[in-house]
Design an enzyme around this catalytic site. Structure first.
Site, PDB file in Angstrom:
ATOM      1  N   PRO A   2       0.830  -1.212   0.000  1.00 21.58           N
ATOM      2  CA  PRO A   2       0.000   0.000   0.000  1.00 21.58           C
ATOM      3  C   PRO A   2       0.861   1.256   0.000  1.00 21.58           C
ATOM      4  O   PRO A   2       1.842   1.343   0.737  1.00 21.58           O
ATOM      5  CB  PRO A   2      -0.808  -0.124   1.287  1.00 21.58           C
ATOM      6  CG  PRO A   2      -0.097  -1.143   2.114  1.00 21.58           C
ATOM      7  CD  PRO A   2       0.592  -2.058   1.165  1.00 21.58           C
ATOM      8  N   GLU A   3       0.489   2.210  -0.851  1.00 23.64           N
ATOM      9  CA  GLU A   3       1.209   3.474  -0.936  1.00 23.64           C
ATOM     10  C   GLU A   3       0.398   4.564  -0.240  1.00 23.64           C
ATOM     11  O   GLU A   3      -0.642   4.286   0.372  1.00 23.64           O
ATOM     12  CB  GLU A   3       1.483   3.810  -2.395  1.00 23.64           C
ATOM     13  CG  GLU A   3       2.333   2.752  -3.097  1.00 23.64           C
ATOM     14  CD  GLU A   3       2.712   3.133  -4.523  1.00 23.64           C
ATOM     15  OE1 GLU A   3       2.704   4.325  -4.863  1.00 23.64           O
ATOM     16  OE2 GLU A   3       3.021   2.215  -5.307  1.00 23.64           O
TER      17      GLU A   3
END
Length: 287
Positions: A2-3
């Site tokens: 996840p960014e």
């Protein structure tokens, strides 16, 4: 992994559900995450109230009523699920990546409130929880990180000074958390495409106009991803029944061998590898 946009979606989901609530119980099923959970972890959280939830870079930061903080990093595969009491809980994931419902395996941490329980699931166990006892320690925890793309300090002067006499390519810098916090591989590809910049170009060869484009488009791409619910590569619903749709707007990521989407370009998207990461670009319009 996840960014920034995906972690922001988790923050928003948690904020709607647990701010102001008391932690009644903490259950640890597996302490062996990236950093082994201390045996004092449960005691520190129990009976505390959640005052606020912040995000810095790819980190969630839960503020407690004793002025301490609980930092959460989701690692490569971590997800936080909300199980509400007296509900069917079909869609439990607080974001839009991995399973929309709670998996049967790899549920390592449970944090219970009166009306719901948070469950941390992480098959690869690269995520972690960390207690920070005060704001000064929290500041020190992130002192070696660069500003976020939304920060006013991420500006032309900062970029020009940071890049001075540097030889490394621009994509490597976008992924370097010491330079700018929160940008990961997917969004670095999209930012460079939108800016018409070749990912392999050394930063010392970039012009001031290109600096301005990078600053502008870093904000634009990330804000749009947050608005669209993050990027899952797969479509499914979160706890609100919404779907993450930003992957449908990818201009370059994952589009190898497909035509460039610019109306005035006849190029084809190419995939290369930089520092063991997939890079996607149009060689005609990204100079």
């Amino acid at each position: 992994m996840p960014e920034l946009p995906e972690v922001e979606i988790v923050r928003l989901s948690l904020s709607k559900n647990i701010i102001g609530k008391k932690i009644n119980k903490v259950l640890i099923r597996n302490r062996n995450l990236r950093f082994k959970l201390k045996f004092s972890f449960e005691k520190h959280l129990k009976n505390k109230f959640v005052i606020n939830i912040y995000r810095f870079s790819k980190y969630l930061i839960i503020e407690l009523n004793d002025k301490s903080f609980c930092i959460i990093h989701l690692g490569m595969s971590g997800t936080i699920h909300i199980l509400k009491k007296n509900k069917k809980n079909i869609y439990t994931n607080t974001s839009f990546y991995h399973s929309p419902g709670l998996p049967k395996k790899h549920n390592h941490v449970e944090i219970s409130f009166n009306d719901l329980t948070l469950v941390y699931n992480d098959p690869r166990r690269f995520g972690f929880f960390q207690i920070v006892k005060n704001k000064e320690n929290l500041t020190n925890r992130f002192k070696n990180y660069g500003p976020e793309p939304f920060d006013k300090n991420f500006n032309l002067d900062y970029m020009a000074n940071y890049f001075k006499d540097k030889k490394k390519d621009i994509k490597s810098f976008l992924l370097d958390q010491k330079f700018v916090s929160g940008i990961g591989n997917i969004y670095a590809n999209e930012i460079l495409y939108l800016s018409r910049i070749n990912p392999k170009i050394p930063v010392k060869k970039l012009k001031k106009t290109q600096f301005k484009l990078l600053i502008k488009n870093s904000k634009k791409v990330l804000l749009n991803a947050i608005k669209k619910g993050g990027s899952t590569i797969r479509d499914f619903k979160n706890t609100l029944g919404d779907t993450g749709n930003f992957q449908k707007e990818f201009k370059v990521y994952g589009r190898q061998k497909l035509n460039c989407l610019r109306s005035n370009c006849t190029g084809v998207i190419t995939k290369i590898v930089q520092s063991n990461r997939s890079t996607f670009l149009c060689k005609l319009c990204q100079k």
